[in-house]
Write a protein that holds these residues in place. Structure first.
Motif, PDB file in Angstrom:
ATOM      1  N   THR A 138       3.507  -1.197  -5.939  1.00 14.52           N
ATOM      2  CA  THR A 138       4.649  -0.524  -6.581  1.00 14.52           C
ATOM      3  C   THR A 138       4.793   0.902  -6.072  1.00 14.52           C
ATOM      4  OG1 THR A 138       4.396  -1.878  -8.570  1.00 14.52           O
ATOM      5  CG2 THR A 138       5.639   0.174  -8.794  1.00 14.52           C
ATOM      6  N   MET A 139       3.690   1.626  -6.013  1.00 12.47           N
ATOM      7  CA  MET A 139       3.746   3.018  -5.558  1.00 12.47           C
ATOM      8  C   MET A 139       4.103   3.099  -4.077  1.00 12.47           C
ATOM      9  SD  MET A 139       3.336   4.633  -8.274  1.00 12.47           S
ATOM     10  CE  MET A 139       3.440   6.237  -7.476  1.00 12.47           C
ATOM     11  N   ALA A 140       3.586   2.176  -3.266  1.00 15.53           N
ATOM     12  CA  ALA A 140       3.915   2.167  -1.844  1.00 15.53           C
ATOM     13  C   ALA A 140       5.397   1.873  -1.631  1.00 15.53           C
ATOM     14  CB  ALA A 140       3.063   1.135  -1.113  1.00 15.53           C
ATOM     15  N   ALA A 141       5.948   0.988  -2.438  1.00 13.06           N
ATOM     16  CA  ALA A 141       7.374   0.682  -2.329  1.00 13.06           C
ATOM     17  C   ALA A 141       8.219   1.878  -2.749  1.00 13.06           C
ATOM     18  CB  ALA A 141       7.714  -0.535  -3.186  1.00 13.06           C
ATOM     19  N   ALA A 161       7.253   3.656   5.187  1.00 11.43           N
ATOM     20  CA  ALA A 161       6.098   3.872   6.060  1.00 11.43           C
ATOM     21  C   ALA A 161       4.809   3.262   5.514  1.00 11.43           C
ATOM     22  CB  ALA A 161       5.892   5.378   6.266  1.00 11.43           C
ATOM     23  N   PHE A 162       4.870   2.722   4.298  1.00 12.97           N
ATOM     24  CA  PHE A 162       3.643   2.304   3.625  1.00 12.97           C
ATOM     25  C   PHE A 162       3.500   0.790   3.542  1.00 12.97           C
ATOM     26  CE2 PHE A 162       5.234   6.318   1.753  1.00 12.97           C
ATOM     27  CZ  PHE A 162       4.329   7.158   2.359  1.00 12.97           C
ATOM     28  N   GLU A 163       4.235   0.080   4.397  1.00 22.16           N
ATOM     29  CA  GLU A 163       4.144  -1.372   4.382  1.00 22.16           C
ATOM     30  C   GLU A 163       2.752  -1.914   4.735  1.00 22.16           C
ATOM     31  OE1 GLU A 163       7.281  -3.839   5.861  1.00 22.16           O
ATOM     32  OE2 GLU A 163       8.790  -2.284   5.496  1.00 22.16           O
ATOM     33  N   PRO A 164       1.937  -1.217   5.552  1.00 24.31           N
ATOM     34  CA  PRO A 164       0.579  -1.743   5.759  1.00 24.31           C
ATOM     35  C   PRO A 164      -0.208  -1.895   4.467  1.00 24.31           C
ATOM     36  CG  PRO A 164       1.106  -0.188   7.482  1.00 24.31           C
ATOM     37  CD  PRO A 164       2.230  -0.105   6.483  1.00 24.31           C
ATOM     38  N   LEU A 165      -0.071  -0.936   3.553  1.00 23.25           N
ATOM     39  CA  LEU A 165      -0.758  -1.060   2.266  1.00 23.25           C
ATOM     40  C   LEU A 165      -0.166  -2.205   1.457  1.00 23.25           C
ATOM     41  CD1 LEU A 165      -2.862   0.117   0.288  1.00 23.25           C
ATOM     42  CD2 LEU A 165      -1.004   1.461  -0.701  1.00 23.25           C
ATOM     43  N   VAL A 172     -10.988 -10.959 -10.611  1.00 24.29           N
ATOM     44  CA  VAL A 172      -9.944 -11.051  -9.591  1.00 24.29           C
ATOM     45  C   VAL A 172      -8.588 -10.699 -10.206  1.00 24.29           C
ATOM     46  CG1 VAL A 172      -8.694 -12.610  -8.055  1.00 24.29           C
ATOM     47  CG2 VAL A 172     -11.194 -12.706  -8.171  1.00 24.29           C
ATOM     48  N   ALA A 173      -8.364 -11.134 -11.440  1.00 22.06           N
ATOM     49  CA  ALA A 173      -7.108 -10.791 -12.114  1.00 22.06           C
ATOM     50  C   ALA A 173      -6.968  -9.278 -12.267  1.00 22.06           C
ATOM     51  CB  ALA A 173      -7.051 -11.471 -13.487  1.00 22.06           C
ATOM     52  N   PHE A 174      -8.052  -8.608 -12.611  1.00 18.85           N
ATOM     53  CA  PHE A 174      -8.000  -7.149 -12.728  1.00 18.85           C
ATOM     54  C   PHE A 174      -7.653  -6.515 -11.374  1.00 18.85           C
ATOM     55  CE2 PHE A 174     -11.706  -7.774 -15.939  1.00 18.85           C
ATOM     56  CZ  PHE A 174     -10.834  -8.351 -16.843  1.00 18.85           C
ATOM     57  N   GLU A 175      -8.224  -7.083 -10.317  1.00 23.56           N
ATOM     58  CA  GLU A 175      -7.943  -6.592  -8.968  1.00 23.56           C
ATOM     59  C   GLU A 175      -6.461  -6.770  -8.634  1.00 23.56           C
ATOM     60  OE1 GLU A 175      -9.790  -7.311  -4.524  1.00 23.56           O
ATOM     61  OE2 GLU A 175      -9.319  -9.063  -5.740  1.00 23.56           O
ATOM     62  N   VAL A 176      -5.917  -7.933  -8.975  1.00 21.98           N
ATOM     63  CA  VAL A 176      -4.508  -8.204  -8.698  1.00 21.98           C
ATOM     64  C   VAL A 176      -3.616  -7.214  -9.436  1.00 21.98           C
ATOM     65  CG1 VAL A 176      -2.649  -9.890  -9.041  1.00 21.98           C
ATOM     66  CG2 VAL A 176      -4.871 -10.643  -8.180  1.00 21.98           C
ATOM     67  N   ILE A 177      -3.959  -6.913 -10.680  1.00 28.36           N
ATOM     68  CA  ILE A 177      -3.176  -5.952 -11.463  1.00 28.36           C
ATOM     69  C   ILE A 177      -3.206  -4.580 -10.799  1.00 28.36           C
ATOM     70  CG2 ILE A 177      -3.045  -4.743 -13.682  1.00 28.36           C
ATOM     71  CD1 ILE A 177      -4.254  -7.378 -14.910  1.00 28.36           C
ATOM     72  N   GLY A 178      -4.393  -4.165 -10.343  1.00 28.86           N
ATOM     73  CA  GLY A 178      -4.498  -2.885  -9.644  1.00 28.86           C
ATOM     74  C   GLY A 178      -3.735  -2.888  -8.338  1.00 28.86           C
ATOM     75  N   ASN A 179      -3.814  -3.999  -7.596  1.00 25.53           N
ATOM     76  CA  ASN A 179      -3.069  -4.103  -6.350  1.00 25.53           C
ATOM     77  C   ASN A 179      -1.571  -4.012  -6.585  1.00 25.53           C
ATOM     78  OD1 ASN A 179      -5.421  -4.392  -4.883  1.00 25.53           O
ATOM     79  ND2 ASN A 179      -5.240  -6.605  -4.622  1.00 25.53           N
ATOM     80  N   ILE A 230       7.470 -10.264  -5.635  1.00 26.45           N
ATOM     81  CA  ILE A 230       6.433 -11.270  -5.385  1.00 26.45           C
ATOM     82  C   ILE A 230       5.109 -10.827  -6.004  1.00 26.45           C
ATOM     83  CG2 ILE A 230       5.033 -12.363  -3.586  1.00 26.45           C
ATOM     84  CD1 ILE A 230       7.593 -12.255  -1.812  1.00 26.45           C
ATOM     85  N   SER A 231       4.761  -9.558  -5.803  1.00 24.29           N
ATOM     86  CA  SER A 231       3.511  -9.045  -6.371  1.00 24.29           C
ATOM     87  C   SER A 231       3.525  -9.143  -7.889  1.00 24.29           C
ATOM     88  CB  SER A 231       3.304  -7.588  -5.941  1.00 24.29           C
ATOM     89  OG  SER A 231       2.157  -7.040  -6.551  1.00 24.29           O
ATOM     90  N   GLY A 232       4.663  -8.829  -8.497  1.00 24.52           N
ATOM     91  CA  GLY A 232       4.757  -8.918  -9.955  1.00 24.52           C
ATOM     92  C   GLY A 232       4.573 -10.335 -10.458  1.00 24.52           C
ATOM     93  N   THR A 233       5.072 -11.297  -9.716  1.00 17.98           N
ATOM     94  CA  THR A 233       4.928 -12.692 -10.122  1.00 17.98           C
ATOM     95  C   THR A 233       3.496 -13.175  -9.933  1.00 17.98           C
ATOM     96  OG1 THR A 233       7.235 -13.052  -9.466  1.00 17.98           O
ATOM     97  CG2 THR A 233       5.894 -14.999  -9.840  1.00 17.98           C
ATOM     98  N   VAL A 234       2.844 -12.728  -8.861  1.00 15.34           N
ATOM     99  CA  VAL A 234       1.424 -13.035  -8.683  1.00 15.34           C
ATOM    100  C   VAL A 234       0.615 -12.404  -9.811  1.00 15.34           C
ATOM    101  CG1 VAL A 234      -0.581 -12.715  -7.170  1.00 15.34           C
ATOM    102  CG2 VAL A 234       1.641 -13.274  -6.173  1.00 15.34           C
TER     103      VAL A 234
END
Length: 481
Positions: free
Chosen positions: A359-362, A371-375, A347-354, A288-292
């Motif tokens: 990805t790293m949290a997953a 354990a990293f689902e809050p992030l 905002v697009a740059f922010e989305v890319i960083g997010n 989902i994040s990748g599609t956003v």
């Protein structure tokens, strides 16, 4: 001058609550309890409480209400207690008590603090509804009653998915409005001829309407991709409890709680076939994040185009004008900047960083739980909601007010070396190349030099270079097909 602040008497009155670490004094007016206060003390990280994500708060209490319904129907929860829990959850879903969801969005414990905060607020409101004092957990207990049949590890991810579906619905609507705005401009600009460009160099003619129509199509494609990926969030692990085995829940609980949750949310939720797998797998959030991110990248590209096309107003491309929404400089009078497209790109740059953080949290998950689902939750909801707001700003504050500099664009076409491409099929590549070089050296137009060369008659040249033939496929003779 002396400034005084009014103080509510309840701010200095406390009640005592107890957990495995001992006693804590809780403000008597608070709907949260000891577990929430521990988390507030432990995680002073971002300063952003989970109340910032209203979709998540509403989703968490939807889970709690569904659990109360299922446990009541299974005979595991007193109907009177269940009724108070359900009513408390309905009030919170309607916007009440959100200010009491105070734990930080960045927290250890795989969402346990968010779950505890929810349990306590719901329990204390239910106590009030039953005529008891907040904190008198003999009658409604945050864990024994509100959390019955659940673990953070199934309640929290389920709520995150519900919140994500809700947020994606908002983004869908925002993108649809923007696509409609670009489509309207495509109609308005349908007859305005201009030069197309590749690698920032003159290419071949097109219309400004074609350029803006492309943006509408691009956005429409992203809407379709987001709708597709939202389906991944419909699969939930509620009923799996701690690691997916369903320990401490009734054998029929998972089926019943999913049915109740479908009824409350109106979403076509389904219980995962393998709850152990579903409890540890956060791949849906990654996709989902990748599609956003894909949508954000393309939106930023569109905004790059708008800034280039409006550059000037005298020393740039200046093919379009963006609406002036604020003064552009504290030192240069009269300067107006493309601030709305700039904001969208940020905002697009922010989305890319997010997306990288998600990805790293997953990737950081281990064994039976991530354990990293809050992030993941925070960054994904932030990406979707910020992008929705940025898109709405572009659709309302920028695109409708865009104007076309028609004469300037037409003059650029007439003077462009790119017109030689249209002559290539009729005079050959070598002759066309020679004419292009002469045009560059002499600062004369391709049309003038072609007429002088005698390679084509005036009638042939006019037909080949007519807008009707320049803007669509044509036969070798110059007639459109």
């Amino acid at each position: 001058m002396t400034i005084t602040h009014s103080v509510k008497p309840t701010e200095f009155v406390t009640r005592t609550e107890h957990d495995l670490l001992g006693d804590l004094e809780i403000p008597v007016g608070a709907y949260y309890g000891v577990h929430t206060l521990r988390a507030v003390q432990n995680f002073p990280i971002s300063g952003t409480p989970i109340a910032h994500h209203g979709e998540l708060v509403r989703a968490m209490v939807a889970v709690k209400a569904s659990a109360a319904i299922a446990n009541r129907d299974l005979g595991l929860l007193d109907p009177r207690i269940a009724g108070a829990i359900i009513t408390a959850c309905e009030e919170i879903r309607d916007g009440g008590l959100h200010e009491h969801f105070v734990v930080d969005v960045i927290q250890g414990g795989a969402g346990t603090s968010t779950n505890m905060n929810t349990n306590e607020v719901v329990a204390n409101r239910a106590l009030e509804l039953l005529g008891h004092d907040r904190g008198d957990y003999r009658y409604v207990h945050p864990l024994e009653h509100v959390n019955l049949g659940q673990s953070t590890n199934d309640a929290y991810p389920t709520a995150v998915k519900i919140a994500t579906i809700t947020a994606l619905g908002g983004l869908h609507d925002s993108l649809a409005r923007l696509a409609a705005a670009f489509a309207a401009k495509a109609v308005e600009f349908a007859d305005h001829i201009k030069m197309g460009r590749t690698q920032l160099q003159d290419a071949v003619p097109m219309t400004l309407g074609q350029e803006f129509g492309t943006y509408a199509v691009m956005i429409g494609e992203d809407i379709a991709r987001l709708d597709e990926v939202a389906l991944l969030a419909r699969e939930i692990n509620l009923g799996g409890t701690a690691i997916g085995t369903g320990l401490n829940s009734h054998p029929d609980y998972a089926r019943r709680v999913c049915a109740a949750l479908r009824s409350i949310t109106g979403m076509e939720l389904v219980t995962a076939e393998d709850l152990v797998e579903a409890t540890q797998d956060v791949g849906a959030f990654v996709q989902i994040s990748g599609t956003v991110k894909r949508a954000a990248v393309k939106l930023s590209k569109i905004c790059n185009d708008l800034r280039l096309l409006s550059s000037g107003p005298r020393a740039g491309l200046a093919e379009i004008g963006l609406p002036a929404v604020q003064a552009g400089s504290s030192i240069m009078p009269g300067k107006v900047n493309p601030v709305v497209p700039e904001a969208v790109s940020q905002v697009a740059f922010e989305v890319i960083g997010n997306d990288i953080a998600i990805t790293m949290a997953a990737e950081g998950g281990q064994l039976q739980l991530n354990a990293f689902e809050p992030l993941i939750a925070h960054k994904l909801l932030e990406s979707i909601t910020h992008l929705s707001a940025a898109v709405d700003t572009l659709a309302t504050r920028c695109v409708p007010g865009i104007t076309a500099n028609v004469d300037h664009m037409r003059k650029a076409v007439d003077n462009s070396i790119g017109l030689i491409t249209a002559l290539n099929p009729h005079i050959g590549y070598e002759a066309a190349t020679a004419l292009a070089a002469r045009a560059l050296d002499s600062d004369r137009t391709v049309t003038e030099l072609t007429r002088e060369s005698g390679l084509l008659t005036r009638e042939q040249l006019d037909m080949i270079l007519s807008p009707n033939n320049l803007l669509r496929p044509s036969t070798r003779g110059g007639e459109s097909v």
